[in-house]
Design a protein around this motif. Structure first.
Motif, PDB file in Angstrom:
ATOM      1  N   LEU A  13     -31.924 -10.772 -24.404  1.00  0.00           N
ATOM      2  CA  LEU A  13     -32.230  -9.912 -23.265  1.00  0.00           C
ATOM      3  C   LEU A  13     -31.137  -9.971 -22.218  1.00  0.00           C
ATOM      4  CD1 LEU A  13     -35.955 -10.055 -22.071  1.00  0.00           C
ATOM      5  CD2 LEU A  13     -34.577  -8.101 -22.751  1.00  0.00           C
ATOM      6  N   LEU A  14     -30.584 -11.148 -22.062  1.00  0.00           N
ATOM      7  CA  LEU A  14     -29.636 -11.345 -20.977  1.00  0.00           C
ATOM      8  C   LEU A  14     -28.363 -11.946 -21.553  1.00  0.00           C
ATOM      9  CD1 LEU A  14     -29.788 -10.941 -17.911  1.00  0.00           C
ATOM     10  CD2 LEU A  14     -30.330 -13.354 -17.701  1.00  0.00           C
ATOM     11  N   THR A  15     -27.249 -11.367 -21.169  1.00  0.00           N
ATOM     12  CA  THR A  15     -25.976 -11.892 -21.651  1.00  0.00           C
ATOM     13  C   THR A  15     -25.167 -12.401 -20.471  1.00  0.00           C
ATOM     14  OG1 THR A  15     -24.644  -9.903 -21.364  1.00  0.00           O
ATOM     15  CG2 THR A  15     -26.028 -10.028 -23.338  1.00  0.00           C
ATOM     16  N   GLU A  16     -23.898 -12.642 -20.749  1.00  0.00           N
ATOM     17  CA  GLU A  16     -23.028 -13.174 -19.705  1.00  0.00           C
ATOM     18  C   GLU A  16     -22.690 -12.109 -18.651  1.00  0.00           C
ATOM     19  OE1 GLU A  16     -22.203 -12.233 -22.629  1.00  0.00           O
ATOM     20  OE2 GLU A  16     -20.247 -11.227 -22.630  1.00  0.00           O
ATOM     21  N   ARG A  17     -22.872 -10.884 -19.011  1.00  0.00           N
ATOM     22  CA  ARG A  17     -22.486  -9.777 -18.128  1.00  0.00           C
ATOM     23  C   ARG A  17     -23.175  -9.850 -16.767  1.00  0.00           C
ATOM     24  NH1 ARG A  17     -18.657  -7.884 -18.858  1.00  0.00           N
ATOM     25  NH2 ARG A  17     -18.791  -7.457 -16.645  1.00  0.00           N
ATOM     26  N   GLY A  18     -24.458 -10.137 -16.790  1.00  0.00           N
ATOM     27  CA  GLY A  18     -25.209 -10.184 -15.530  1.00  0.00           C
ATOM     28  C   GLY A  18     -24.621 -11.206 -14.573  1.00  0.00           C
ATOM     29  N   LEU A  19     -24.336 -12.381 -15.102  1.00  0.00           N
ATOM     30  CA  LEU A  19     -23.813 -13.453 -14.240  1.00  0.00           C
ATOM     31  C   LEU A  19     -22.410 -13.128 -13.744  1.00  0.00           C
ATOM     32  CD1 LEU A  19     -24.416 -16.168 -12.987  1.00  0.00           C
ATOM     33  CD2 LEU A  19     -23.551 -17.281 -15.054  1.00  0.00           C
ATOM     34  N   TYR A  27     -29.219 -20.248 -14.906  1.00  0.00           N
ATOM     35  CA  TYR A  27     -29.126 -19.018 -15.698  1.00  0.00           C
ATOM     36  C   TYR A  27     -29.442 -19.311 -17.153  1.00  0.00           C
ATOM     37  CZ  TYR A  27     -27.024 -14.362 -16.653  1.00  0.00           C
ATOM     38  OH  TYR A  27     -26.793 -13.040 -16.992  1.00  0.00           O
ATOM     39  N   PHE A  28     -30.518 -18.715 -17.653  1.00  0.00           N
ATOM     40  CA  PHE A  28     -30.857 -18.815 -19.073  1.00  0.00           C
ATOM     41  C   PHE A  28     -30.418 -17.532 -19.755  1.00  0.00           C
ATOM     42  CE2 PHE A  28     -33.720 -22.492 -19.568  1.00  0.00           C
ATOM     43  CZ  PHE A  28     -33.992 -22.805 -18.251  1.00  0.00           C
ATOM     44  N   CYS A  29     -29.626 -17.648 -20.796  1.00  0.00           N
ATOM     45  CA  CYS A  29     -29.182 -16.432 -21.461  1.00  0.00           C
ATOM     46  C   CYS A  29     -28.997 -16.698 -22.942  1.00  0.00           C
ATOM     47  CB  CYS A  29     -27.877 -15.927 -20.840  1.00  0.00           C
ATOM     48  SG  CYS A  29     -26.516 -17.076 -21.067  1.00  0.00           S
ATOM     49  N   GLY A  30     -28.645 -15.637 -23.665  1.00  0.00           N
ATOM     50  CA  GLY A  30     -28.538 -15.766 -25.101  1.00  0.00           C
ATOM     51  C   GLY A  30     -27.127 -15.991 -25.599  1.00  0.00           C
ATOM     52  N   GLN A  31     -26.148 -15.637 -24.789  1.00  0.00           N
ATOM     53  CA  GLN A  31     -24.773 -15.736 -25.266  1.00  0.00           C
ATOM     54  C   GLN A  31     -23.817 -15.903 -24.100  1.00  0.00           C
ATOM     55  OE1 GLN A  31     -24.802 -11.776 -27.048  1.00  0.00           O
ATOM     56  NE2 GLN A  31     -23.415 -11.073 -25.439  1.00  0.00           N
ATOM     57  N   MET A  32     -22.618 -16.406 -24.419  1.00  0.00           N
ATOM     58  CA  MET A  32     -21.631 -16.646 -23.359  1.00  0.00           C
ATOM     59  C   MET A  32     -20.242 -16.633 -23.979  1.00  0.00           C
ATOM     60  SD  MET A  32     -21.060 -17.121 -20.134  1.00  0.00           S
ATOM     61  CE  MET A  32     -22.763 -16.971 -19.656  1.00  0.00           C
ATOM     62  N   THR A  33     -19.229 -16.358 -23.151  1.00  0.00           N
ATOM     63  CA  THR A  33     -17.847 -16.464 -23.621  1.00  0.00           C
ATOM     64  C   THR A  33     -17.061 -17.306 -22.634  1.00  0.00           C
ATOM     65  OG1 THR A  33     -17.106 -14.544 -22.371  1.00  0.00           O
ATOM     66  CG2 THR A  33     -17.894 -14.142 -24.618  1.00  0.00           C
ATOM     67  N   ASN A  34     -15.963 -17.850 -23.134  1.00  0.00           N
ATOM     68  CA  ASN A  34     -15.064 -18.604 -22.251  1.00  0.00           C
ATOM     69  C   ASN A  34     -14.491 -17.670 -21.191  1.00  0.00           C
ATOM     70  OD1 ASN A  34     -15.064 -21.359 -23.204  1.00  0.00           O
ATOM     71  ND2 ASN A  34     -14.113 -20.567 -25.073  1.00  0.00           N
ATOM     72  N   GLU A  35     -14.170 -16.462 -21.632  1.00  0.00           N
ATOM     73  CA  GLU A  35     -13.566 -15.510 -20.705  1.00  0.00           C
ATOM     74  C   GLU A  35     -14.492 -15.253 -19.518  1.00  0.00           C
ATOM     75  OE1 GLU A  35     -12.422 -11.850 -22.557  1.00  0.00           O
ATOM     76  OE2 GLU A  35     -12.052 -10.879 -20.620  1.00  0.00           O
TER      77      GLU A  35
END
Lengths: 164, 588
Positions: free
Chosen positions: B367-373, B388-396
């Motif tokens: 539902l929530l990715t790194e974009r929101g943060l 922040y609880f989310c499903g995915q993240m990137t180093n970038e």
């Protein structure tokens, strides 16, 4: 072969470097394997006390459920889906029943501990093996431990402790 | 002249070391912060005495760090005390029932030594009805009771408080487990009682007598905070608001109701009268159609807690976007990335954001990715605290966030699936979290998640110079990871670790470090009993607690050194080992 209610997984020393708790604490009795060990990969250092992992063959049928780990993700119980989780508990041979709040226990281990406190062996048969069963919505009685803990919390209507 | 015994003016001032105590105590009253008072107390024996005798507020961060009687004897003038009990991971079910942290010894000691006590606060402790009865009968000027994440008491205990505490200003019950004895605790406030300023019973499961509540609210003209429970329906909320338009903080309780236009009008009118409302919360199974009833208060809101609200969609986002002065937002991930993008654009004063998972145990749909943060941290210059609880993240994404927000003081990221790598590069998230600690020089609290190697801990150890609390789960490769943390992080107070391949060596090599910290929790790691024994022997001012599987109680003395330890909890203490351990806890 004497069977007793054991919380240890089946003896399976090979796949993960860690010693099984049963061995470690010197208990060598064969146990009724109530909990299927989650033996995914050995990168998974397991959860020690958590024996609620799905067995591999159950994972397919679990479909859209994430693998259950005790206390993960780290959300407080207030933020978890709620249920009316106070259930009656009766033990065979004990006239007075108790009530236990399943949602306040994060695992079978914790439930067993509470049940041991509620029904100390002095009030009933000393150390006899017993099994904890629960009644589901459709009236069937199931053995506690077959399905992930969270599912039991949601579906159990009452518990009965039977002498094996 | 002729001023009797006056000496020559210039010689009059007494030297520093013989200032009368009252002067010292008066000077110290301008030092509210405990750290400053501690520093003053360390100057010399005289100051130590003056400071401890005049200390008014005492915070005991670990109830087992000192004996209650000793604390009361040492600081005899305390008016406000706060005591915390169980380790933080108890919130997530990692501590079995009956572990300890009983409030009773503290209440008993306070009743004896602090008769003028006005405020008491307990967090993660077992508070019984007897404790509450003792509080109600022991302190004639008792004003503030705050219980957070506690258990062991019922509405009968609450009745003792409401009946006995004639000067009560605050009754604040946050996320406690309260047994409902169907006691009409609210009715025990006398009709002449009007001093209430805060009433929070949001965690109570049962019904309250609404007529009694309404009368209470009507006569307590100083009531600023009112947080209702689920049992209070929407139309009743409206009538309460009409009685208390001066409210600053409101928790609405259950918000689900079918849409009725007359109820909507009632609510809208009631809220229109609340010119001072700044903080809003509630267990909203909110029907989106009612949200516009709140529009008139949006502009004034500084805090919005929708973390129990399952409302989603455009109505939610429209509502939040009107809250231009929001400083604190707690919300479910139902807001999704595009909702957070709107927040980023509307709430420029945001300081704290918490996003909780609506379906923590479901596997699926991210539902929530790194974009929101990323969006929020780019557009909210005052943002300093994130959960922040989310499903995915990137180093970038993390590197971007770190660059945008060097002012983070609290950064807690929880990627729901353990050991999740950067979903684009499939690498570990070492680089991302390293960027966070390198950039955010004032970071005091950090929780890491995702796929992480020992290298991230090297970075944290080297850069976390203000870090006080660190939470680690399913991370690291080897002992080195833990060693980096314990040998670095100069100001570390609390370290909690689960499911990491950290073993005995770094623990023993850094034993002295543990005495500079409040506590260490390690569960499902690679520790053995022998190391714990060594640690306990080496460091007599630490209590080393081992937790076994409940129900499997072998006396720890009989076990060999290489027995694995499932859970270790170590804390510094001047009180020696506690005597109230359950059978599944052993102190080595």
């Amino acid at each position: 072969m004497e069977l007793e209610l054991g919380l240890a997984p089946p003896n399976d020393a090979g796949s993960c470097g860690k010693r099984r708790s049963a061995e470690a604490f010197g208990v060598k009795k064969p146990t009724l394997p109530l909990f299927l060990r989650d033996d995914d990969d050995d990168g998974d250092h397991g959860n020690g006390e958590d024996d609620t992992g799905d067995a591999r063959d159950c994972e397919i049928s679990m479909g859209n459920k994430r693998k259950r780990l005790v206390g993960w993700p780290p959300v407080k119980s207030a933020h978890r889906p709620r249920s009316n989780s106070h259930v009656k508990v009766k033990m065979e041979g004990v006239p007075i029943g108790r009530k236990v709040d399943l949602s306040r226990h994060a695992s079978y281990h914790q439930l067993h501990h509470t049940l041991r406190l509620m029904f100390p062996s002095s009030t009933s048969h000393h150390g006899d093996p017993y099994a904890v069963t629960y009644e589901e919505g459709d009236g069937d009685w199931m053995l506690v431990g077959d399905v992930p803990w969270e599912d039991t919390v949601m579906s159990a209507k009452r518990l009965k402790i039977l002498l094996v | 002249m002729g001023r009797g015994g006056a000496r020559d003016g210039a010689a009059a001032a007494p030297p520093w070391h013989s200032l009368p105590d009252e002067v010292l105590e008066h000077a110290f009253s301008f030092l509210p912060a405990a750290a400053d008072r501690g520093a003053a107390a360390a100057v010399c024996h005289g100051w130590l005495g003056a400071e401890r005798r005049s200390r008014r507020r005492l915070a005991v961060a670990n109830c087992y760090a000192a004996a209650p009687r000793d604390a009361v004897d040492r600081f005899p003038s305390v008016r406000a005390a706060e005591v915390k009990g169980k380790p933080h991971f108890a919130d997530f079910g990692l501590v079995p029932p009956a572990w300890g942290a009983e409030a009773a010894p503290w209440v008993a000691a306070a009743a004896d030594g602090w008769p003028l006590l006005e405020e008491l606060s307990f967090k993660r402790m077992v508070v019984t009805d007897e404790c509450l009865e003792m509080i109600a009968s022991s302190f004639r000027n008792f004003q503030v009771l705050r219980l957070v994440s506690c258990e062991g008491f019922s509405t009968a205990g609450l009745a003792a408080i409401t009946e006995g505490c004639r000067n009560l200003r605050e009754l604040d019950l946050q996320e406690n487990y309260i047994e409902d004895c169907s006691s009409h605790w609210l009715s025990y406030f006398p009709e002449s009682f009007t001093s209430l300023e805060t009433l929070n019973f949001s965690c109570l499961e049962g019904e309250v007598n609404f007529a009694v509540l309404e009368r209470l609210v009507s006569r307590c003209r100083n009531l600023k905070t009112l947080k209702l429970n689920n049992a209070i329906p929407l139309d009743k909320v409206a009538s309460l608001l009409r009685k208390a338009p001066q409210l600053v903080e409101l928790g609405t309780g259950k918000f689900s109701a079918e849409y009725h236009s007359d109820l909507f009008a009632k609510l809208e009118a009631a809220f229109a009268g609340c010119k001072s409302l700044r903080r809003l919360s509630g267990a909203w199974d909110a029907v989106p159609d009612y949200l516009p009833a709140f529009y008139c208060v949006c502009e004034g809101l500084t805090s919005l807690n929708l973390s129990y609200a399952t409302v989603r969609g455009p109505e939610l986002i429209k509502f939040i976007s009107r809250c231009k002065n929001l400083q604190q937002l707690w919300v479910m991930d139902l807001i999704e990335d595009h909702g957070l993008a709107v927040v980023a654009g509307s709430c420029s004063k945001l300081q704290e954001l918490r996003v909780f998972p609506s379906d923590p145990f479901g596997a699926g749909q991210v539902l929530l990715t790194e974009r929101g943060l990323v969006d929020v941290s780019a557009s909210c210059p005052m943002l300093e605290s994130v959960l922040y609880f989310c499903g995915q993240m990137t180093n970038e994404a993390l590197i971007t966030i770190a660059k945008n927000r060097p002012n983070f003081t609290c950064f807690r990221l929880c990627i729901l699936e353990p050991r999740t790598p950067d979903y684009v590069t499939r690498e570990s998230l070492d680089a991302g979290f390293s960027a966070i600690v390198e950039s955010c020089k004032g970071l005091r609290r950090l929780s890491v998640s995702g796929l992480l190697t020992d290298l991230v801990f090297k970075s944290i150890g080297a850069n976390g110079n203000c870090l006080e609390m660190l939470s680690i789960a399913f991370a690291g490769n080897s002992d080195l990871g833990l060693h980096y943390i314990l040998s670095g992080c100069k100001t570390l107070k609390k370290l909690e670790i689960r499911d990491c391949p950290f073993g005995n060596k770094p623990l023993l090599a850094n034993a002295a470090k543990l005495e500079t910290m409040r506590s260490l929790w390690m569960s499902s790691c690679s520790l053995t009993l022998g190391a714990c024994r060594q640690l306990a022997e080496k460091m007599p001012r630490l209590t080393v607690e081992i937790m076994n599987d409940p129900g499997r109680t072998c006396p720890v003395e009989s076990l060999p050194d290489d027995s694995p330890v499932e859970t270790l909890y170590v804390y510094r203490t001047i009180a020696g080992p506690r005597s109230d351990t359950p059978d599944y806890v052993q102190i080595v």
